[in-house]
Design an enzyme around this catalytic site. Structure first.
Site, mmCIF file in Angstrom:
data_model
loop_
_atom_site.group_PDB
_atom_site.id
_atom_site.type_symbol
_atom_site.label_atom_id
_atom_site.label_comp_id
_atom_site.label_asym_id
_atom_site.label_seq_id
_atom_site.Cartn_x
_atom_site.Cartn_y
_atom_site.Cartn_z
ATOM 1 N N LYS A 125 0.854 -1.192 0.000
ATOM 2 C CA LYS A 125 0.000 0.000 0.000
ATOM 3 C C LYS A 125 0.888 1.240 0.000
ATOM 4 C CE LYS A 125 -3.715 -2.089 2.624
ATOM 5 N NZ LYS A 125 -4.490 -1.871 3.838
ATOM 6 N N HIS A 128 2.089 6.731 2.769
ATOM 7 C CA HIS A 128 1.494 8.060 2.618
ATOM 8 C C HIS A 128 2.032 9.048 3.651
ATOM 9 C CE1 HIS A 128 -0.959 6.929 6.005
ATOM 10 N NE2 HIS A 128 -1.425 5.881 5.338
ATOM 11 N N HIS A 131 2.410 8.047 7.220
ATOM 12 C CA HIS A 131 3.586 7.237 7.546
ATOM 13 C C HIS A 131 4.838 8.103 7.594
ATOM 14 C CE1 HIS A 131 0.923 4.001 5.743
ATOM 15 N NE2 HIS A 131 1.116 3.608 6.990
HETATM 16 N N1 ARG Z 1 0.464 -0.207 9.797
HETATM 17 C C1 ARG Z 1 -0.455 0.680 10.450
HETATM 18 C C2 ARG Z 1 -1.037 1.662 9.448
HETATM 19 O O1 ARG Z 1 -0.414 1.953 8.458
HETATM 20 C C3 ARG Z 1 0.187 1.450 11.565
HETATM 21 C C4 ARG Z 1 0.678 0.599 12.710
HETATM 22 C C5 ARG Z 1 0.694 1.336 13.999
HETATM 23 N N2 ARG Z 1 1.195 0.559 15.077
HETATM 24 C C6 ARG Z 1 0.512 -0.331 15.784
HETATM 25 N N3 ARG Z 1 1.132 -0.967 16.744
HETATM 26 N N4 ARG Z 1 -0.752 -0.526 15.574
HETATM 27 O O2 ARG Z 1 -2.106 2.184 9.660
#
Ligand code: ARG
Length: 563
Positions: A125, A128, A131
């Site tokens: 994905k 963005h 991130h």
């Molecule tokens: N991968 C997730 C996203 O892009 C963020 C992860 C955040 N960390 C966690 N421990 N949930 O939305």
């Protein structure tokens, strides 16, 4: 650095008042307003019987000034002390020279461990703006903890598990190209992801296929896992290149896929605590009593969810790392998710339940590249770099002096993005605007880098050498004093930042410092000045450059020496 002055004041005030120095010292602080003095003592904190205003007056009359503490006045219940500029300047600049890149650091976190989880993109994905914010804010928080003596671990928790990776695998089996996958895994996987999602809209049986595939993954079926594992490894390889460009290195690449039996154990604990409800074959936890809605823990087919994996991960992280604190740097869009997670950990009564922190941040609107709206970090950095390169080329003469323009353009492009992101409090949403961030003159990354490069150039061109014992009594100008005061406050800025975890605290500070330096250029010349004066000024500039460089580094940037 003000300690010696505080001690000196405390010992005399203690002798005059009979209050122990251990009570006097904490009552002294840097004056907020320096009109009456540099340090201020809050008289009521001495807990002496009587009217504080009168006591302040009385103490001011009897206090004996000397060459270090040069003045004292009472204003209301405060005692204001003036410190000798020369003594102060000498001790501030000495502290910077002695500590160099560690000026302002502390040992407050000694013996304590923190995990900072940040960046955490999802494979296949877009990477963005959300991130990107997690990445740069998280990196700052990680470095800040190190600067305060913490044993800090940087962790990337990849989104690499769930039904969508079953869908991706189904997509790859139909549309994938081995060649493209190796050449640019992130772009190719995204391409497939988009295509298979579109196909599944038409033909919903693809979703069933994806669910079945993911089920095989969850059951540990090697034939299903091997393809997914390649996706993951190739993606990490590519991410690492981009992170390296940002000067970021993760101690741990974790991810949703890496959570082990922590999930089952967490489910067991939740069941035992009577927190799980069944409904339609799925399992829930009702958090409505805590205003946190009802959350699904397990799907009908027994597969786990984002939340469940986070619960399992939390437990396993504690078992592996024994952290004193863990910080999740995640967008405010996930506030509810993290509240649910932390609440569940509390409800499980785990002894480390109060060690969890969510550091959130707002949305970036309108961040896109020429190519389109789905933003990848690499494209973003590339575009910023190219734009920066154009600006650099517009000054032909200077451009010729830059030895490695490509690298400098890259650093400046990154600085532009990072500083505009960190200029305001994290929680604020902001509109992305190329024009605003690339300006050399506004309060931008390039401006800060320019201030740094200019100081480096001054050092290179100076006709005197750095002399740590230069006669700083020659720094009589107010602009010089202002820079000294700002430098002296950097340790306080670092101490405040570890509490707020707000990069804007640092950015606002270096902007002020850079403004002060800019306004000193005309008055505080080094070139063509007499040797002793030139040495004193050079010493001041070197210290200012050190602090500016340290702060840029802390924010995750590489300070440039020429641009
Ligand atoms: N991968 C997730 C996203 O892009 C963020 C992860 C955040 N960390 C966690 N421990 N949930 O939305």
């Amino acid at each position: 650095m003000f300690d010696q002055f505080k001690e000196q004041i405390a010992s005399q005030v203690s002798a005059l008042s009979g209050v122990p120095t251990t009570t006097v010292e904490p009552a002294i602080d840097l004056a907020k307003n320096t009109t009456y003095g540099d340090l201020a003592l809050v008289v009521p904190q001495l807990r002496i019987r009587g009217n504080p205003v009168q006591i302040a007056k009385d103490l001011a009359e009897r206090f004996k000034v000397d060459s270090a503490i040069t003045g004292v006045v009472a204003t209301g219940p405060y005692l204001n002390f003036r410190i000798s500029r020369t003594t102060l300047t000498r001790s501030v600049l000495r502290a910077v020279l002695d500590n160099g890149s560690k000026y302002g650091w502390t040992n407050d976190g000694r013996g304590k461990r923190v995990i900072v989880e940040f960046s955490s993109p999802n494979i296949a994905k877009p990477f963005h703006a959300g991130h990107l914010r997690s990445t740069i804010i998280g990196n700052f928080i990680y470095k800040l903890h190190k600067a305060h003596g913490w044993d800090a671990i940087s962790m990337n928790y990849l989104g690499d598990w769930g039904k969508q990776y079953g869908l991706l695998a189904v997509g790859f089996e139909r549309l994938g190209s081995e060649e493209k996958l190796v050449a640019d895994p992130i772009a190719h996987l995204f391409e497939i992801y988009v295509a298979i999602n579109a196909a599944a809209e038409e033909d919903t049986s693809i979703h069933d296929e994806a669910r079945a595939y993911f089920k095989r993954m969850e059951d540990g079926d090697e034939s299903a896992l091997s393809l997914w594992r390649r996706f993951r490894e190739l993606s990490i390889g590519k991410y690492k290149e981009t992170y390296a460009r940002l000067g970021i290195n993760f101690d741990v690449y974790s991810g949703e896929s890496q959570v082990g039996d922590g999930i089952a154990r967490a489910m067991q604990l939740l069941e035992e605590a009577n927190l799980v409800e069944d409904g339609d074959g799925a399992k829930f936890i009702d958090l409505k009593a805590h205003k946190l809605e009802k959350a699904v823990l397990q799907k009908k087919d027994g597969t786990s969810l984002y939340l469940t994996r986070d619960i399992g991960a939390a437990i396993e992280r504690y078992e592996t790392y024994n952290f004193d604190k863990i910080i999740y740097v995640v967008a405010s869009q996930q506030d509810l998710h993290l509240k649910q997670l932390f609440k569940i950990i509390k409800l499980l009564d785990l002894p480390y339940a109060d060690r969890f922190h969510h550091i959130n941040y707002g949305l970036v609107k309108g961040m896109s590249t020429r190519k389109g709206t789905a933003v990848f970090l690499d494209d973003m950095l590339q575009e910023s770099k190219e734009k920066m390169h154009e600006v650099m080329r517009s000054n032909e003469q200077k451009y010729q002096d830059v030895v490695n323009p490509d690298q400098i353009a890259d650093i400046l492009g990154i600085s532009a993005i990072v500083i505009q992101d960190m200029a305001a409090r994290r929680i604020k949403d902001y509109d992305f605007d190329w024009g605003r961030i690339l300006n050399f003159e506004g309060d931008t990354g390039p401006y800060l880098q320019y201030a740094h490069a200019r100081l480096c150039s001054l050092e290179r061109k100076a006709h005197v050498k750095l002399n740590p014992d230069a006669d700083v009594s020659l720094l009589t100008e107010d602009v010089a004093h202002e820079i000294v005061i700002l430098i002296s406050r950097y340790p306080d800025v670092l101490a405040a930042a570890i509490k707020t975890l707000e990069p804007c605290n640092i950015v606002q500070y270096i902007l002020k410092l850079s403004h002060a330096i800019s306004s000193a250029w005309e008055t505080l010349k080094v070139r063509d000045e007499a040797e002793d004066l030139a040495e004193a000024r050079l010493l001041l500039y070197v210290c200012a450059r050190t602090v500016l460089g340290n702060a840029l580094t802390l924010l995750g940037l590489v300070p440039v020496e020429r641009m």
